[in-house]
Every structure is written in C-alpha cells, then in structure tokens.
Design a protein around this motif. Structure first.
Motif, PDB file in Angstrom:
ATOM      1  N   GLY A 172     -27.657 -87.381 -32.223  1.00 51.42           N
ATOM      2  CA  GLY A 172     -27.073 -87.445 -31.360  1.00 51.42           C
ATOM      3  C   GLY A 172     -25.513 -87.585 -31.392  1.00 51.42           C
ATOM      4  N   TRP A 173     -25.067 -88.268 -32.567  1.00 52.26           N
ATOM      5  CA  TRP A 173     -23.805 -88.497 -32.908  1.00 52.26           C
ATOM      6  C   TRP A 173     -23.211 -87.102 -33.484  1.00 52.26           C
ATOM      7  CZ3 TRP A 173     -25.444 -92.719 -36.922  1.00 52.26           C
ATOM      8  CH2 TRP A 173     -26.016 -93.736 -36.385  1.00 52.26           C
ATOM      9  N   LEU A 174     -23.953 -86.343 -34.158  1.00 55.21           N
ATOM     10  CA  LEU A 174     -23.357 -85.080 -34.391  1.00 55.21           C
ATOM     11  C   LEU A 174     -22.965 -84.382 -33.119  1.00 55.21           C
ATOM     12  CD1 LEU A 174     -26.034 -84.143 -37.131  1.00 55.21           C
ATOM     13  CD2 LEU A 174     -23.813 -84.793 -37.341  1.00 55.21           C
ATOM     14  N   TYR A 175     -23.940 -84.237 -32.164  1.00 58.57           N
ATOM     15  CA  TYR A 175     -23.717 -83.402 -30.895  1.00 58.57           C
ATOM     16  C   TYR A 175     -22.454 -84.006 -30.209  1.00 58.57           C
ATOM     17  CZ  TYR A 175     -27.529 -80.036 -31.602  1.00 58.57           C
ATOM     18  OH  TYR A 175     -28.470 -78.887 -31.854  1.00 58.57           O
ATOM     19  N   ALA A 176     -22.251 -85.150 -30.210  1.00 59.27           N
ATOM     20  CA  ALA A 176     -21.108 -85.808 -29.748  1.00 59.27           C
ATOM     21  C   ALA A 176     -19.809 -85.266 -30.170  1.00 59.27           C
ATOM     22  CB  ALA A 176     -21.063 -87.358 -29.760  1.00 59.27           C
ATOM     23  N   VAL A 177     -19.699 -85.159 -31.521  1.00 61.19           N
ATOM     24  CA  VAL A 177     -18.430 -84.553 -32.067  1.00 61.19           C
ATOM     25  C   VAL A 177     -18.482 -83.132 -32.019  1.00 61.19           C
ATOM     26  CG1 VAL A 177     -17.496 -83.988 -34.153  1.00 61.19           C
ATOM     27  CG2 VAL A 177     -18.443 -86.437 -33.793  1.00 61.19           C
ATOM     28  N   VAL A 178     -19.427 -82.212 -32.178  1.00 61.21           N
ATOM     29  CA  VAL A 178     -19.498 -80.889 -31.711  1.00 61.21           C
ATOM     30  C   VAL A 178     -18.727 -80.530 -30.268  1.00 61.21           C
ATOM     31  CG1 VAL A 178     -20.819 -78.668 -31.462  1.00 61.21           C
ATOM     32  CG2 VAL A 178     -21.137 -80.283 -33.406  1.00 61.21           C
ATOM     33  N   TYR A 179     -19.364 -81.289 -29.182  1.00 60.85           N
ATOM     34  CA  TYR A 179     -18.977 -81.153 -27.874  1.00 60.85           C
ATOM     35  C   TYR A 179     -17.564 -81.534 -27.755  1.00 60.85           C
ATOM     36  CZ  TYR A 179     -23.157 -78.926 -26.571  1.00 60.85           C
ATOM     37  OH  TYR A 179     -24.443 -78.036 -26.303  1.00 60.85           O
ATOM     38  N   ALA A 180     -17.196 -82.588 -28.353  1.00 58.11           N
ATOM     39  CA  ALA A 180     -15.871 -82.925 -28.313  1.00 58.11           C
ATOM     40  C   ALA A 180     -14.834 -81.801 -28.554  1.00 58.11           C
ATOM     41  CB  ALA A 180     -15.430 -84.247 -28.919  1.00 58.11           C
ATOM     42  N   ILE A 181     -15.072 -81.140 -29.728  1.00 58.27           N
ATOM     43  CA  ILE A 181     -14.353 -80.031 -30.112  1.00 58.27           C
ATOM     44  C   ILE A 181     -14.351 -78.636 -29.168  1.00 58.27           C
ATOM     45  CG2 ILE A 181     -14.105 -78.434 -31.904  1.00 58.27           C
ATOM     46  CD1 ILE A 181     -15.072 -80.538 -34.062  1.00 58.27           C
ATOM     47  N   LYS A 182     -15.648 -78.617 -28.660  1.00 56.30           N
ATOM     48  CA  LYS A 182     -16.032 -77.318 -27.953  1.00 56.30           C
ATOM     49  C   LYS A 182     -15.295 -77.307 -26.687  1.00 56.30           C
ATOM     50  CE  LYS A 182     -19.718 -75.352 -25.414  1.00 56.30           C
ATOM     51  NZ  LYS A 182     -19.369 -73.771 -25.314  1.00 56.30           N
ATOM     52  N   MET A 183     -15.247 -78.862 -26.211  1.00 55.01           N
ATOM     53  CA  MET A 183     -14.635 -78.835 -24.640  1.00 55.01           C
ATOM     54  C   MET A 183     -13.170 -79.483 -24.747  1.00 55.01           C
ATOM     55  SD  MET A 183     -17.452 -77.873 -23.337  1.00 55.01           S
ATOM     56  CE  MET A 183     -16.688 -78.175 -21.457  1.00 55.01           C
ATOM     57  N   SER A 184     -12.487 -79.318 -25.788  1.00 55.04           N
ATOM     58  CA  SER A 184     -11.195 -79.694 -25.862  1.00 55.04           C
ATOM     59  C   SER A 184     -10.400 -78.654 -25.261  1.00 55.04           C
ATOM     60  CB  SER A 184     -10.761 -79.695 -27.486  1.00 55.04           C
ATOM     61  OG  SER A 184     -10.914 -78.253 -27.830  1.00 55.04           O
ATOM     62  N   LYS A 185     -10.897 -77.531 -24.817  1.00 52.77           N
ATOM     63  CA  LYS A 185     -10.183 -76.389 -24.172  1.00 52.77           C
ATOM     64  C   LYS A 185      -9.805 -77.090 -22.786  1.00 52.77           C
ATOM     65  CE  LYS A 185     -14.586 -74.284 -22.447  1.00 52.77           C
ATOM     66  NZ  LYS A 185     -15.463 -73.235 -22.509  1.00 52.77           N
ATOM     67  N   LEU A 186     -10.515 -78.142 -22.192  1.00 50.53           N
ATOM     68  CA  LEU A 186     -10.417 -78.733 -20.884  1.00 50.53           C
ATOM     69  C   LEU A 186      -9.730 -79.912 -20.759  1.00 50.53           C
ATOM     70  CD1 LEU A 186     -14.184 -78.449 -19.667  1.00 50.53           C
ATOM     71  CD2 LEU A 186     -12.592 -77.051 -19.475  1.00 50.53           C
ATOM     72  N   GLY A 187      -9.103 -80.312 -22.054  1.00 49.28           N
ATOM     73  CA  GLY A 187      -8.083 -81.533 -22.192  1.00 49.28           C
ATOM     74  C   GLY A 187      -6.761 -81.067 -22.671  1.00 49.28           C
ATOM     75  N   LYS A 188      -6.081 -82.023 -23.001  1.00 50.67           N
ATOM     76  CA  LYS A 188      -4.723 -81.521 -23.470  1.00 50.67           C
ATOM     77  C   LYS A 188      -4.755 -81.456 -24.985  1.00 50.67           C
ATOM     78  CE  LYS A 188      -2.996 -85.458 -20.279  1.00 50.67           C
ATOM     79  NZ  LYS A 188      -2.217 -86.670 -20.371  1.00 50.67           N
ATOM     80  N   ARG A 189      -5.683 -81.684 -25.668  1.00 48.52           N
ATOM     81  CA  ARG A 189      -5.632 -81.266 -27.146  1.00 48.52           C
ATOM     82  C   ARG A 189      -5.541 -79.640 -27.340  1.00 48.52           C
ATOM     83  NH1 ARG A 189      -5.199 -83.751 -32.162  1.00 48.52           N
ATOM     84  NH2 ARG A 189      -5.607 -82.457 -33.806  1.00 48.52           N
ATOM     85  N   ARG A 190      -4.794 -79.224 -27.902  1.00 47.68           N
ATOM     86  CA  ARG A 190      -4.635 -77.588 -28.286  1.00 47.68           C
ATOM     87  C   ARG A 190      -5.087 -77.504 -29.910  1.00 47.68           C
ATOM     88  NH1 ARG A 190      -5.624 -77.834 -23.928  1.00 47.68           N
ATOM     89  NH2 ARG A 190      -4.441 -77.120 -22.170  1.00 47.68           N
ATOM     90  N   ILE A 191      -6.096 -77.018 -30.074  1.00 49.45           N
ATOM     91  CA  ILE A 191      -6.476 -76.466 -31.278  1.00 49.45           C
ATOM     92  C   ILE A 191      -6.064 -75.142 -31.990  1.00 49.45           C
ATOM     93  CG2 ILE A 191      -8.500 -76.568 -32.951  1.00 49.45           C
ATOM     94  CD1 ILE A 191      -9.781 -78.425 -31.298  1.00 49.45           C
ATOM     95  N   GLU A 192      -5.409 -75.385 -32.846  1.00 48.60           N
ATOM     96  CA  GLU A 192      -4.903 -73.776 -33.496  1.00 48.60           C
ATOM     97  C   GLU A 192      -6.081 -73.093 -33.805  1.00 48.60           C
ATOM     98  OE1 GLU A 192      -1.747 -71.970 -36.654  1.00 48.60           O
ATOM     99  OE2 GLU A 192      -1.987 -74.019 -36.474  1.00 48.60           O
ATOM    100  N   GLY A 193      -6.025 -71.999 -33.247  1.00 44.14           N
ATOM    101  CA  GLY A 193      -7.111 -70.772 -33.508  1.00 44.14           C
ATOM    102  C   GLY A 193      -8.226 -70.857 -32.707  1.00 44.14           C
ATOM    103  N   TYR A 194      -8.465 -71.672 -31.648  1.00 44.33           N
ATOM    104  CA  TYR A 194      -9.597 -72.340 -30.906  1.00 44.33           C
ATOM    105  C   TYR A 194     -10.071 -71.099 -30.403  1.00 44.33           C
ATOM    106  CZ  TYR A 194     -12.693 -74.164 -27.460  1.00 44.33           C
ATOM    107  OH  TYR A 194     -13.844 -74.412 -26.773  1.00 44.33           O
ATOM    108  N   PHE A 195     -11.547 -70.824 -30.437  1.00 43.06           N
ATOM    109  CA  PHE A 195     -12.057 -69.881 -29.622  1.00 43.06           C
ATOM    110  C   PHE A 195     -13.544 -70.646 -29.246  1.00 43.06           C
ATOM    111  CE2 PHE A 195     -13.524 -69.021 -34.080  1.00 43.06           C
ATOM    112  CZ  PHE A 195     -14.846 -69.200 -33.863  1.00 43.06           C
TER     113      PHE A 195
END
Length: 331
Positions: A172-195
């Motif tokens: 459960g902890w692993l998926y929490a981190v993965v989905y934080a990165i995946k769903m960053s597109k909906l927030g203020k965080r802009r990750i360089e090179g994101y897809f």
C-alpha cells in the motif's frame, strides 16, 4: 475501491475487435457498450460480462460472480491478454443479448444539438505493453539482459502472507508514492519530462539471510524488497516530494527508498499457478541455464526476482501469473 479510468480504457482497447466499445459512468463504476449495446460492467477494476448461453458454450469454465451486491451473476473475465478470443466472446454474447433485448419505445423527436468537441486523448504509457521482453515472457525459460531501472522500494522480512503484516502494508505504501507521481499532473507540481503512465506491476526481490535457496516451508525467514518501477523522469527531488505527499496519508516515508537496480543477465519465464508451485518452474529454469553453460548467481546484491501480473485477491491460485527471474553467471 472504484475502478480507474486507466483500467477502463485498457479493457475497452482489448475488446476493440468486437466493435465500437464505449462506456458510461454508472453509480460510481462503468457500463460497457458494444456498438451501442450494453453488455458488460467494470467494478473494482474487474470486467464482468452479462451471462449468455453463447458465452457458456464458448467458455464453460469461466468464473461467475456478482459485480456488486444484489446483481445477477456475470462472467468474470480475469485474463484480458488474448484480444482475438475476447472479441469472439464479446461478439457471441452481444448477438444473443441483441436477439433477446426488449424493443424500446420510440422517443419524441428533439431539437438537434450542437455536436460536442471531443479532445483526442493520448493513451497512458504502459510498461507491460511497451517492454514485452520484460513483462510478457513465455512459459518456457529464456535468457534476457535486464538494463538498470529505478524503483520505489520497501525493505522488510517475514511471511508475505501474514494478515496485516509488514509486507501487505508495504504494498500500500508503494502505490501511494506511485500515484502521487502519476497524479502530479493534476496539481501544482511540474515534473520535468513527465508523461502519463499506467502504474507498473508489483515486483519483489527475495532471499534468505544465510544466502541459501528460498525455503517455501519457512516463509517467516524471508528477506524481501517489495518494489514498483518508476519512470526514468523521476529525479531524487521528485521522489522526495512524492514521499511528502504519501506521508500526508500516514505512509512512513522513512521506510521507502529510491532503488537503482542493475539486474544484468538472467533466465526468466512465466509461471502460471500457485506461488507454492514455483519450484517446478525454477527447476526448469535451472535445467535450461545449465544447458547454456550458466548457473544461478545469487550473490553480491543479486536476488530471486518475481513480477506479479495477477492480483491474488481476485484471481484463483491456479490462474495466477508470475514472472520469475533468476540472475545468472557463465561457468
């Protein structure tokens, strides 16, 4: 747990050979339509197809289940890999459903509406589809050179099957981190090179503390690294940010690490069946390796590796699909 749009799009894509597959939201889940005919539902990221005699003839051994409480039994399709078979099954089911459907009353004519402009949507990157050599091996053993990859990982020990144990919490902890990165597109965080990407499957590195072969009769002695692959665009700073997001959901950030793992030369195969039956597949892998002049190399940070393509909570033990990968050295 509500179904993800990624799974709905994946299921619809796998069924596309049957006709035009569309979907609608229904009570928090999704209804699927083939050429306008309602024939299936998706609940909790599982595909349920309406029961038909045609379906029973094509697949008499398919499991049957209720998609939700109070519903009639449906066919539960757990394996969505064979697109040709899925198309045949869906078409046969829909032909029967169309023949037995009640005729609808004609509706009063309405004023024509302006057509909606539908934006073209780019499909999320799916590692299982794009890197078939790593995620879709055959059941026969084969050699593979695995390049360096990065993962979010949790280190632990003990029986992975223990209820409310450390391993199950770690997943459960692993998926929490993965989905934080995946769903960053909906927030203020802009990750360089994101897809956008589909969450890769759960993986695990397993070993005994004394370096001996895994003893399945004493799982309490297992040492493990539970992990999920991360896209290469995730930097140390991005990972630290994702840990902060996960920590807000009571994830112990200090237990997670950004792991860089260079696996190298391995023998791998697809194991179908219960986890306890893996020794038979491993024996075939070792026999294949010996014929190639190789031997297992479980030393210096190289471990027995498994990739889990099935969810044991929703799949019968005999249908579980697990990629087994064993590091090798030439002798």
């Amino acid at each position: 747990m509500a179904s993800s749009l990624e799974f709905v799009e994946y299921a619809a894509g796998q069924l596309a050979g049957a006709g035009e597959i569309t979907w609608k939201r229904m009570f928090g889940e999704y209804g699927l339509y083939c050429n306008g005919l309602f024939f299936a539902v998706i609940c909790d990221n599982q595909l349920f197809v309406k029961m038909t005699e045609a379906g029973l003839q094509l697949a008499p051994d398919l499991p049957q289940a209720q998609p939700y409480n109070g519903a009639k039994n449906h066919f539960l399709l757990e394996d969505l890999e064979d697109r040709e078979w899925l198309a045949e099954f869906a078409q046969a089911s829909c032909r029967e459903l169309a023949a037995t459907a009640r005729p609808k009353k004609p509706k009063a004519a309405k004023e024509p509406k302006e057509p909606k402009v539908v934006k073209e949507k780019t499909a999320a990157f799916d590692y299982k589809k794009e890197y078939k050599e790593f995620y879709q091996p055959k059941r026969q053993p084969s050699l593979i050179e695995v390049p360096p990859m990065q993962f979010v990982a949790v280190r632990g020990q003990g029986d992975p099957n223990q209820e409310d144990g450390d391993y199950k919490q770690a997943v459960g902890w692993l998926y929490a981190v993965v989905y934080a990165i995946k769903m960053s597109k909906l927030g203020k965080r802009r990750i360089e090179g994101y897809f956008d990407f589909v969450a890769p499957p759960l993986e695990g590195l397993w070993w005994q503390e004394d370096g001996s072969d895994l003893d399945l009769t004493h799982k309490e002695q297992f040492q493990w690294l539970a992990m999920i692959r991360l896209p290469d665009f995730v930097s140390e700073a991005d990972f630290a940010w994702a840990l902060e997001q996960a920590a807000e959901k009571s994830v112990p950030a200090e237990r997670l690490q950004l792991l860089h793992y260079a696996e190298g030369l391995c023998v791998q195969c697809l194991h179908v069946g219960p986890y306890n039956a893996e020794p038979a597949s491993i024996a075939l892998m070792q026999e294949f390796a010996a014929a190639q002049g190789m031997a297992p190399d479980l030393a210096a940070g190289r471990y027995h590796h498994e990739i889990y393509l099935s969810d044991p909570r929703r799949c019968k033990p005999e249908n579980l699909k697990t990629i087994i990968r064993v590091p090798m050295k030439r002798i």
